[in-house]
Design an enzyme around this catalytic site. Structure first.
Site, mmCIF file in Angstrom:
data_model
loop_
_atom_site.group_PDB
_atom_site.id
_atom_site.type_symbol
_atom_site.label_atom_id
_atom_site.label_comp_id
_atom_site.label_asym_id
_atom_site.label_seq_id
_atom_site.Cartn_x
_atom_site.Cartn_y
_atom_site.Cartn_z
ATOM 1 N N SER A 54 0.713 -1.186 0.060
ATOM 2 C CA SER A 54 0.246 0.111 0.016
ATOM 3 C C SER A 54 1.010 1.269 0.165
ATOM 4 O O SER A 54 1.884 1.258 0.547
ATOM 5 C CB SER A 54 -0.864 0.025 1.288
ATOM 6 O OG SER A 54 -1.748 -1.107 1.359
ATOM 7 N N ALA A 55 0.227 2.363 -0.418
ATOM 8 C CA ALA A 55 1.191 3.572 -0.509
ATOM 9 C C ALA A 55 1.212 4.199 1.072
ATOM 10 O O ALA A 55 0.399 3.837 1.750
ATOM 11 C CB ALA A 55 -0.016 4.755 -1.060
#
Ligand code: SAM
Length: 208
Positions: A54-55
């Site tokens: 994930s970012a």
């Protein structure tokens, strides 16, 4: 972006303890060798098996919404690279523990290797369908889900301690991040905006 730029961006979106935990978790140890130079881009990156890490801003927002404290027991559904679990592990400290469950065995192995390299010892990675939770270690103070589900899985709600919090993306073409809190009366749901996640695949998730 640089590591410092990521932290600067996070300061406007998350509390100090989240920013500190992200600062102490080297993201380059959780991405595949050939894309290490992209580790401080604020976006999801491929980790194999069609999945992503994930970012950083999303990890920060979810940790902020979960409101993690030292000593907590947390269930993390969708281990992926192990990065999100590692950030949460810093927040719960050595007296807390993260049980992280991943359906793809190869990714669980990748995550275990990454967590070992990062010298994180309070995360246990398990292979299985996290849409049914991990009843053997329940109840949990917090549950983090990193894949979008058709609805909030009932077993996850039931495995929350009273007062416990669960953060989960729900929806298909439009997904929303939900915070579910277990109260004396039942479950309270708050909406935290639109997000984009890979599907949670399993008994209480989407079917393959
Ligand atoms: N948190 C991860 C990280 O920090 O790298 C990113 C997670 S990625 C967005 C979602 C992960 O959920 C994928 O690795 C996928 O294989 C896993 N997954 C999907 N359905 C699952 C299920 N029912 N149980 C456990 N893991 C699942």
């Amino acid at each position: 972006m640089s590591r410092e730029a990521i932290l600067e961006m996070l300061r406007s979106r998350a509390g100090d303890r989240v920013v500190e935990a992200v600062a102490r978790t080297p993201r380059e140890l959780f991405v595949p060798e050939d894309i290490k130079h992209l580790a401080y881009e604020d976006c999801p990156l491929p980790i194999g098996e069609g999945q992503t890490i994930s970012a950083p801003h999303m990890v920060g927002i979810m940790c902020d919404v979960l409101d993690l404290h030292p000593g907590m027991k947390v269930l993390d559904v969708g281990t992926g690279s192990g990065y999100h679990a590692a950030v949460m592990a810093k927040m719960v400290g050595p007296e807390g523990h993260i049980y992280s469950i991943e359906r793809v065995a190869g990714l669980a192995e990748f995550a275990r290797h990454n967590l070992m390299t990062a010298e994180i010892t309070n995360v246990t990675v398990v292979v299985g369908d996290g849409s049914v939770g991990l009843p053997e270690h329940a109840p949990y103070d917090r549950i983090n889900v990193a894949g979008t589900a058709p609805d909030v899985p009932e077993p996850l709600k039931e495995q929350l301690r009273p007062g416990g919090r669960l953060v989960i993306p729900v929806g298909t073409s439009y997904q929303e991040l939900l915070l579910v809190t277990r109260t004396k009366e039942g479950f309270k749901i708050e909406h935290h905006g639109g997000v984009i996640f890979v599907p949670l695949i399993g008994r209480y998730g989407f079917k393959l």
